[in-house]
Design a protein around this motif. Structure first.
Motif, PDB file in Angstrom:
ATOM      1  N   GLU A   1      11.327  51.920  47.979  1.00 17.57           N
ATOM      2  CA  GLU A   1      11.694  50.618  47.440  1.00 17.57           C
ATOM      3  C   GLU A   1      12.629  50.744  46.234  1.00 17.57           C
ATOM      4  O   GLU A   1      13.374  49.814  45.918  1.00 17.57           O
ATOM      5  CB  GLU A   1      10.446  49.827  47.042  1.00 17.57           C
ATOM      6  CG  GLU A   1       9.637  50.463  45.931  1.00 17.57           C
ATOM      7  CD  GLU A   1       8.356  49.704  45.625  1.00 17.57           C
ATOM      8  OE1 GLU A   1       7.569  50.191  44.791  1.00 17.57           O
ATOM      9  OE2 GLU A   1       8.151  48.631  46.212  1.00 17.57           O
ATOM     10  N   LYS A   2      12.626  51.909  45.577  1.00 18.02           N
ATOM     11  CA  LYS A   2      13.456  52.088  44.386  1.00 18.02           C
ATOM     12  C   LYS A   2      14.882  52.522  44.713  1.00 18.02           C
ATOM     13  O   LYS A   2      15.761  52.444  43.855  1.00 18.02           O
ATOM     14  CB  LYS A   2      12.822  53.131  43.452  1.00 18.02           C
ATOM     15  CG  LYS A   2      11.507  52.695  42.819  1.00 18.02           C
ATOM     16  CD  LYS A   2      10.961  53.781  41.925  1.00 18.02           C
ATOM     17  CE  LYS A   2       9.632  53.369  41.300  1.00 18.02           C
ATOM     18  NZ  LYS A   2       9.069  54.440  40.447  1.00 18.02           N
TER      19      LYS A   2
ATOM     20  N   SER B   1      10.264  56.530  45.385  1.00 28.76           N
ATOM     21  CA  SER B   1       9.741  55.666  46.436  1.00 28.76           C
ATOM     22  C   SER B   1      10.903  54.980  47.131  1.00 28.76           C
ATOM     23  O   SER B   1      11.967  54.787  46.530  1.00 28.76           O
ATOM     24  CB  SER B   1       8.775  54.619  45.864  1.00 28.76           C
ATOM     25  OG  SER B   1       9.457  53.701  45.048  1.00 28.76           O
TER      26      SER B   1
ATOM     27  N   SER C   1      11.810  59.050  37.379  1.00 31.29           N
ATOM     28  CA  SER C   1      10.529  58.396  37.623  1.00 31.29           C
ATOM     29  C   SER C   1      10.047  58.702  39.034  1.00 31.29           C
ATOM     30  O   SER C   1      10.763  59.301  39.850  1.00 31.29           O
ATOM     31  CB  SER C   1      10.651  56.887  37.416  1.00 31.29           C
ATOM     32  OG  SER C   1      11.563  56.328  38.344  1.00 31.29           O
ATOM     33  N   LYS C   2       8.865  58.249  39.354  1.00 31.29           N
ATOM     34  CA  LYS C   2       8.270  58.526  40.661  1.00 31.29           C
ATOM     35  C   LYS C   2       9.148  57.984  41.779  1.00 31.29           C
ATOM     36  O   LYS C   2       9.616  56.853  41.729  1.00 31.29           O
ATOM     37  CB  LYS C   2       6.877  57.894  40.732  1.00 31.29           C
ATOM     38  CG  LYS C   2       6.100  58.248  41.994  1.00 31.29           C
ATOM     39  CD  LYS C   2       4.712  57.642  41.961  1.00 31.29           C
ATOM     40  CE  LYS C   2       3.939  57.979  43.242  1.00 31.29           C
ATOM     41  NZ  LYS C   2       2.585  57.369  43.229  1.00 31.29           N
TER      42      LYS C   2
ATOM     43  N   ARG D   1      17.939  49.897  44.108  1.00 31.53           N
ATOM     44  CA  ARG D   1      18.307  49.687  42.708  1.00 31.53           C
ATOM     45  C   ARG D   1      18.984  50.935  42.145  1.00 31.53           C
ATOM     46  O   ARG D   1      19.919  50.848  41.350  1.00 31.53           O
ATOM     47  CB  ARG D   1      17.076  49.338  41.871  1.00 31.53           C
ATOM     48  CG  ARG D   1      16.512  47.966  42.135  1.00 31.53           C
ATOM     49  CD  ARG D   1      17.512  46.881  41.772  1.00 31.53           C
ATOM     50  NE  ARG D   1      16.996  45.553  42.067  1.00 31.53           N
ATOM     51  CZ  ARG D   1      17.718  44.451  42.097  1.00 31.53           C
ATOM     52  NH1 ARG D   1      19.018  44.521  41.867  1.00 31.53           N
ATOM     53  NH2 ARG D   1      17.174  43.291  42.379  1.00 31.53           N
TER      54      ARG D   1
ATOM     55  N   ASN E   1       5.010  48.586  35.931  1.00 32.00           N
ATOM     56  CA  ASN E   1       4.852  48.371  37.363  1.00 32.00           C
ATOM     57  C   ASN E   1       6.225  48.091  37.973  1.00 32.00           C
ATOM     58  O   ASN E   1       7.215  47.921  37.257  1.00 32.00           O
ATOM     59  CB  ASN E   1       3.864  47.230  37.654  1.00 32.00           C
ATOM     60  CG  ASN E   1       4.299  45.903  37.044  1.00 32.00           C
ATOM     61  OD1 ASN E   1       5.474  45.547  37.075  1.00 32.00           O
ATOM     62  ND2 ASN E   1       3.346  45.153  36.496  1.00 32.00           N
ATOM     63  N   TRP E   2       6.271  48.006  39.312  1.00 32.20           N
ATOM     64  CA  TRP E   2       7.567  47.901  39.982  1.00 32.20           C
ATOM     65  C   TRP E   2       8.305  46.631  39.592  1.00 32.20           C
ATOM     66  O   TRP E   2       9.517  46.648  39.372  1.00 32.20           O
ATOM     67  CB  TRP E   2       7.379  47.960  41.495  1.00 32.20           C
ATOM     68  CG  TRP E   2       8.622  47.596  42.244  1.00 32.20           C
ATOM     69  CD1 TRP E   2       8.798  46.570  43.106  1.00 32.20           C
ATOM     70  CD2 TRP E   2       9.899  48.260  42.161  1.00 32.20           C
ATOM     71  NE1 TRP E   2      10.086  46.541  43.588  1.00 32.20           N
ATOM     72  CE2 TRP E   2      10.794  47.564  43.020  1.00 32.20           C
ATOM     73  CE3 TRP E   2      10.380  49.355  41.456  1.00 32.20           C
ATOM     74  CZ2 TRP E   2      12.117  47.934  43.196  1.00 32.20           C
ATOM     75  CZ3 TRP E   2      11.708  49.726  41.617  1.00 32.20           C
ATOM     76  CH2 TRP E   2      12.556  49.032  42.464  1.00 32.20           C
ATOM     77  N   GLU E   3       7.603  45.489  39.479  1.00 36.98           N
ATOM     78  CA  GLU E   3       8.262  44.230  39.139  1.00 36.98           C
ATOM     79  C   GLU E   3       8.916  44.304  37.762  1.00 36.98           C
ATOM     80  O   GLU E   3      10.062  43.865  37.574  1.00 36.98           O
ATOM     81  CB  GLU E   3       7.255  43.070  39.176  1.00 36.98           C
ATOM     82  CG  GLU E   3       6.786  42.673  40.566  1.00 36.98           C
ATOM     83  CD  GLU E   3       5.808  43.672  41.156  1.00 36.98           C
ATOM     84  OE1 GLU E   3       5.219  44.477  40.387  1.00 36.98           O
ATOM     85  OE2 GLU E   3       5.634  43.665  42.400  1.00 36.98           O
TER      86      GLU E   3
ATOM     87  N   LEU F   1       9.797  47.063  36.153  1.00 33.71           N
ATOM     88  CA  LEU F   1      10.866  48.066  36.188  1.00 33.71           C
ATOM     89  C   LEU F   1      12.111  47.501  36.869  1.00 33.71           C
ATOM     90  O   LEU F   1      13.236  47.722  36.404  1.00 33.71           O
ATOM     91  CB  LEU F   1      10.383  49.306  36.931  1.00 33.71           C
ATOM     92  CG  LEU F   1      11.305  50.525  36.923  1.00 33.71           C
ATOM     93  CD1 LEU F   1      11.568  50.982  35.495  1.00 33.71           C
ATOM     94  CD2 LEU F   1      10.703  51.662  37.745  1.00 33.71           C
ATOM     95  N   GLU F   2      11.906  46.750  37.949  1.00 32.62           N
ATOM     96  CA  GLU F   2      13.046  46.165  38.655  1.00 32.62           C
ATOM     97  C   GLU F   2      13.779  45.162  37.767  1.00 32.62           C
ATOM     98  O   GLU F   2      15.011  45.117  37.762  1.00 32.62           O
ATOM     99  CB  GLU F   2      12.582  45.485  39.942  1.00 32.62           C
ATOM    100  CG  GLU F   2      13.741  44.989  40.792  1.00 32.62           C
ATOM    101  CD  GLU F   2      13.283  44.387  42.096  1.00 32.62           C
ATOM    102  OE1 GLU F   2      14.006  44.500  43.086  1.00 32.62           O
ATOM    103  OE2 GLU F   2      12.191  43.772  42.123  1.00 32.62           O
TER     104      GLU F   2
END
Length: 616
Positions: free
Chosen positions: A297-298, A295, A292-293, A301, A226-228, A230-231
């Motif tokens: 928000e990514k 978005s 990766s997908k 980073r 999930n995003w958390e 991955l971040e």
């Protein structure tokens, strides 16, 4: 450092050392007599057998180079003499019973020096730490933060003393490793030496990477995070990569090149073997993220990952500058390029989402459109990454750069052009959205003024101010003023036109009554409508009220003072002249809060004197 298991112990190769000597030494062979060479063999015998590993003497558990460096150097000298003697006897093809002895002694000596080589690599791991080695090869790698913290002279002296001790131990260890490696390679045991070195140092590098949080990255696993999660993984990578490249990798190269300085081929081969798995894994991670997908928000980073690779690129090129390590450098370059592609794709998707926004719901009261808030928040955040963004979009200018050039100038950075273009795309979309208020053109202009004012304020209070410049602000501030003027003209024309023109001659009482009635109706309509409109920016709200009041109140006051006397005997005067000039300012102060106010205009002719007539 943990002791390797028996299956991976580099010393296991010692038992398979060559049993016969066929190597040609690298040093020149002079003319010696047979007796002299046999004497050298006899002289070397007691020194070599003294340190035989297979004996049961106490010497087996000692390291010569740690406890008795002089004896260790003596052993290496004996091996060198032995090697020279063996070569002479072989080249002379002269029968000698000493040659068999020399071969046996060489076996014993090589086992011992191989043990010493492994012992130094294992036990002096701290002194051979890549950070320490890298620090000796480049002053730039010193930690400036630590230097600043130790401001007191006493702490500086203590640290300097500790650093000197560590560097001294490191230099001794490196010097001994080099001497042993030169000895083994020149004696025909280079393969065994290299194997020990590769296995020992690779385990150190792998352990350091693990300690820094660099795990084995697998695309299949990363895609499921999930995003958390991955971040957090990206944060770990970002915090580790600078240390890894500037300290671990550069230090390991310095050590490898020192130990095997006699052979470019060997040092590059060893370094590649030690680094390849860990470095390829490290530099593959950003590429996996880029694939990766996508978005919004990514993107930030990913910009940080790209920035890290860009900033470290000179070191990466310098460290992996050989043919054997070119694959590592190419992987880092590939990740950088894939990140650039991903970031440009996200920016393109963002632009498309603005253009394709199909919401038909108008902004309540002509206020800030949700798309304006979300888009400007994203664009302002992009401004914080202008340096790296410029590199990424440099070769991909906006489709209509001439439009942005007129605002920000042709010498602006690629990031400035791109961000100005994105704002232009947003403004064009807002022009389309203004049509949702087409039933009330004045509200359309108020909507445009509100949103442009919001955009200008976001630019002024962010990095965008420096990126877009005064030219951009000047152009759009003028545009904002025009929107405001258009709003005022359309929204208040009916009110202004209800009053007689100043140039006209005096009008009759009947005409004055009609003017009062028209003004009352027009002002009430404008007031009731515009109390439901909104201007979120307090400064703009006050400017609008003042501007309207400055245009309206003096004209109405002149009309009021002139004709209210004429109608003084009219029994309906309070109804006709229900607004005194001072009332207007009070009413205008209620506008643009977005909350309609219910007012009984017929209940009083002097609201300025009786505030209670405004029913909220």
């Amino acid at each position: 450092m943990p002791t390797p298991s028996s299956s991976s112990n580099p010393l296991s190769s010692i038992s398979s050392f060559p049993s016969s000597y066929t190597h040609t030494p690298s040093y020149p062979i002079h003319t010696f007599s047979k007796s002299m060479m046999e004497a050298k063999i006899e002289s070397a015998e007691p020194i070599i057998t003294r340190w035989e590993l297979n004996s049961f003497s106490y010497t087996k558990d000692l390291s010569l180079f740690n406890h008795m460096r002089k004896e260790g150097q003596e052993l290496l000298k004996s091996v060198k003499d032995l090697c020279r003697a063996m070569h002479f006897l072989v080249s002379e093809n002269s029968p000698s019973d000493k040659l068999a002895l020399a071969q046996t002694l060489m076996q014993i000596a090589m086992k011992r020096v191989a043990y010493e080589f492994y012992w130094i690599l294992s036990k002096h791991c701290d002194q051979l730490d890549p950070g320490s080695v890298a620090g000796q090869s480049s002053n730039e790698l010193r930690n400036s933060d630590e230097e600043e913290e130790a401001s007191e002279d006493k702490n500086k002296l203590k640290r300097a003393s500790e650093t000197t001790e560590v560097e001294s131990a490191s230099q001794f260890a490196m010097s001994d490793l080099k001497a042993i490696a030169d000895c083994m390679i020149s004696s025909g045991y280079g393969k065994e030496c290299i194997k020990i070195y590769k296995l020992s140092r690779k385990s150190v590098v792998d352990e350091r990477l693990y300690q820094l949080g660099i795990e084995k990255f697998k695309a299949s696993r990363i895609q499921k995070l999930n995003w958390e999660e991955l971040e957090q993984m990206m944060k770990n990578w970002l915090s580790a990569v600078k240390i890894v490249v500037k300290t671990l990798f550069s230090g390991e190269k310095a050590l490898c090149h020192c130990v095997f300085s006699a052979s470019d081929m060997i040092k590059e081969s060893c370094f590649c073997h030690i680094m390849e798995e860990g470095a390829m894994n490290l530099f593959r991670f950003p590429e996996i993220i880029a694939k990766s997908k996508k978005s919004q928000e990514k993107i930030f980073r990913q910009l940080e990952l790209h920035e890290a690779l860009t900033d470290l690129w000179p070191e990466i090129e310098m460290i992996f500058n050989s043919d054997s390590t070119s694959a590592i450098k190419l992987q880092a370059l590939s990740s950088k390029q894939k990140l650039g592609d991903s970031i440009r794709t996200i920016l393109s998707d963002f632009e498309s989402r603005i253009q394709k926004d199909s919401s038909k719901t108008p902004a309540i009261g002509g206020g800030i459109y949700p798309l304006t808030e979300s888009a400007m928040s994203f664009i302002c955040s992009l401004g914080d990454y202008s340096r790296i963004l410029s590199e990424i979009v440099a070769e991909y200018p906006p489709r209509n750069s001439t439009v942005t050039e007129t605002c920000i100038g042709g010498s602006a950075s690629p990031a400035s052009f791109h961000l100005a273009w994105l704002i232009l795309v947003l403004l064009c979309k807002l022009d389309c959205k203004a049509e949702t208020h087409r039933k009330d053109v004045a509200l359309s202009y108020l909507f445009l003024a509100n949103n442009l004012s919001f955009i200008i304020e976001k630019v002024k209070t962010s990095q965008l101010k420096d990126l877009l410049g005064d030219g951009w602000l000047s152009v759009h501030t003028k545009k904002l003023k025009q929107y405001v003027l258009n709003y005022e003209t359309i929204a208040w024309t009916k009110v202004f036109s209800s009053l007689p023109e100043k140039s006209s001659s005096a009008i009759t009482p009947e005409a004055a009554m009609e003017c009062f009635q028209r003004f009352n109706a027009a002002f009430e309509e404008a007031y009731m409508k515009q109390t439901s409109w909104i201007v979120p920016d307090g400064k703009l709200r006050d400017e609008l009220r003042v501007s309207i009041a400055e245009k309206l109140v003096p004209e109405y006051r002149e009309f009021f003072d002139t004709y209210v006397v004429m109608l003084n005997g009219n029994r309906n005067l309070k109804v006709l002249a229900r607004f005194e000039p001072d009332d207007l300012g009070n009413y205008l102060s209620d506008m643009f809060h977005g909350a309609p106010i219910l007012v009984d205009f017929s209940s009083s002719s002097s609201c300025s004197k009786s505030p209670g007539c405004i029913l909220r």
